[in-house]
Design a protein around this motif. Structure first.
Motif, PDB file in Angstrom:
ATOM      1  N   GLU A  52      29.353  35.899 -26.918  1.00 23.50           N
ATOM      2  CA  GLU A  52      28.803  34.750 -26.305  1.00 23.50           C
ATOM      3  C   GLU A  52      27.360  34.413 -26.139  1.00 23.50           C
ATOM      4  O   GLU A  52      26.576  33.648 -26.754  1.00 23.50           O
ATOM      5  N   HIS A 120      30.624  24.132 -31.577  1.00 25.52           N
ATOM      6  CA  HIS A 120      30.531  22.849 -30.590  1.00 25.52           C
ATOM      7  C   HIS A 120      30.455  23.382 -29.048  1.00 25.52           C
ATOM      8  O   HIS A 120      29.511  22.970 -28.252  1.00 25.52           O
ATOM      9  N   ARG A 121      31.138  24.404 -28.789  1.00 26.97           N
ATOM     10  CA  ARG A 121      31.217  24.993 -27.436  1.00 26.97           C
ATOM     11  C   ARG A 121      31.575  26.448 -27.329  1.00 26.97           C
ATOM     12  O   ARG A 121      32.349  27.073 -28.397  1.00 26.97           O
ATOM     13  N   THR A 122      30.965  27.371 -26.533  1.00 26.76           N
ATOM     14  CA  THR A 122      31.660  28.667 -26.414  1.00 26.76           C
ATOM     15  C   THR A 122      31.952  29.075 -25.113  1.00 26.76           C
ATOM     16  O   THR A 122      31.602  28.216 -24.310  1.00 26.76           O
ATOM     17  N   CYS A 124      34.555  27.957 -23.501  1.00 24.67           N
ATOM     18  CA  CYS A 124      34.630  26.379 -23.092  1.00 24.67           C
ATOM     19  C   CYS A 124      35.677  26.162 -21.922  1.00 24.67           C
ATOM     20  O   CYS A 124      36.894  26.708 -22.279  1.00 24.67           O
ATOM     21  N   ARG A 142      35.658  29.705 -28.574  1.00 27.31           N
ATOM     22  CA  ARG A 142      34.770  29.313 -29.202  1.00 27.31           C
ATOM     23  C   ARG A 142      35.436  27.836 -29.829  1.00 27.31           C
ATOM     24  O   ARG A 142      37.069  27.920 -30.280  1.00 27.31           O
ATOM     25  N   TRP A 181      43.005  20.462 -25.285  1.00 25.62           N
ATOM     26  CA  TRP A 181      42.062  19.794 -26.032  1.00 25.62           C
ATOM     27  C   TRP A 181      42.416  18.298 -26.348  1.00 25.62           C
ATOM     28  O   TRP A 181      41.721  17.552 -26.413  1.00 25.62           O
TER      29      TRP A 181
END
Length: 276
Positions: A52, A120-122, A124, A142, A181
């Motif tokens: 991360e 895009h995101r870690t 999340c 991720r 998601w």
């Protein structure tokens, strides 16, 4: 003083507990009984923290050397918040364990090049409430989204890839994330990827809308069973080979034990038991 709580959300880990053994779920999610940390669990926590932090660096700095340099400070931070000294038989034992952490981080770099990725995101957090009121919650290691909008969800595992016959069990967590998601962002992920750092193998899966709809029905039915157990206190033990790793054998009827008194006495609305 009791730490008991009434669960209101479904997560992949707690769903897995209930499927494995309803009594184990009760001990962990309702009674919230303490469990000793294992070396493997702490190793996984540390490796996840390092990866991360790695993606917080500029892409050009995401090198093996930078990642390895993150291990010591992340371990110091982790060890200051919880005491793990009982896991090791001295400094030499701890040093050997840290070498294992370094090997896992090095294996990660043999599997993909983080300099070429821009997640895009870690770590999340994803949550949603299904149409029947079932609340889902999980953390995705991720999420990658390419310029065309295609989504890849990635989870790091510090063990080895399981045999094919256990693939469905391994993918349960990823299907859970994919469903949340989809329900929150309206896009079915293109690829679910489990990265096994223990042997450098990957497990990929491409979900379809139909499969996620079926999986959603499965989760609804599972949560209904869990809610009934929470309301009634009826959590049956389910003996398996995994019992050898359970921290609560002394409280399990399958091993001659007796669970503590059920701490939740007020039933959930709509699940009141009929008079006898």
């Amino acid at each position: 003083m009791s730490n008991a709580t009434r669960p209101t959300q479904l997560s992949p880990s707690r769903a897995g507990d209930f499927k494995q053994c309803p009594l184990l779920y009760r001990f962990r999610a309702v009674d919230r009984l303490p469990e000793p940390s294992s070396r493997a669990q702490v190793q996984g926590t540390l490796v996840h923290a390092v990866l991360e932090r790695l993606y917080e660096l500029d892409a050009g700095r995401r090198t093996p050397q930078e990642a390895l340099a993150l291990i010591e400070p992340e371990w110091t931070k982790l060890n200051s918040s919880q005491e793990y000294s009982e896991l090791f038989d001295g400094l030499d034992d701890e040093s050997g364990w840290l070498r294992g952490v370094r090997r896992l981080v090095e294996t990660y770099f043999s599997m993909e090049d983080p300099q070429r990725l821009q997640p895009h995101r870690t770590e999340c957090l994803v949550t949603t409430t299904l149409d029947d009121g079932t609340q889902l919650k999980g953390f995705i290691d991720r999420a990658d989204v390419n310029p065309a909008g295609l989504v890849r969800l990635v989870d790091y595992k510090t063990g080895k890839r399981p045999p094919e016959r256990f693939a469905d069990k391994a993918l349960f967590q990823m299907k859970f994330y994919a469903l949340v998601w989809w329900r929150t962002r309206g896009t079915v992920p293109t690829l679910l990827r489990l990265m096994y750092l223990g042997d450098g193998e990957v497990l990929d899966y491409t979900p379809t809308k139909g499969e996620l709809e079926q999986f959603e029905r499965t989760l609804k039915a599972l949560w209904a069973s869990m809610r009934e157990a929470i309301a009634t206190g009826e959590f049956r033990p389910q003996k398996s080979k995994l019992c050898g790793w359970c921290a609560h054998q002394k409280l399990c009827p399958e091993f001659g034990g007796e669970p503590p008194a059920y701490p939740l006495t007020t039933v959930l609305p709509g699940l009141e038991m009929p008079p006898t």
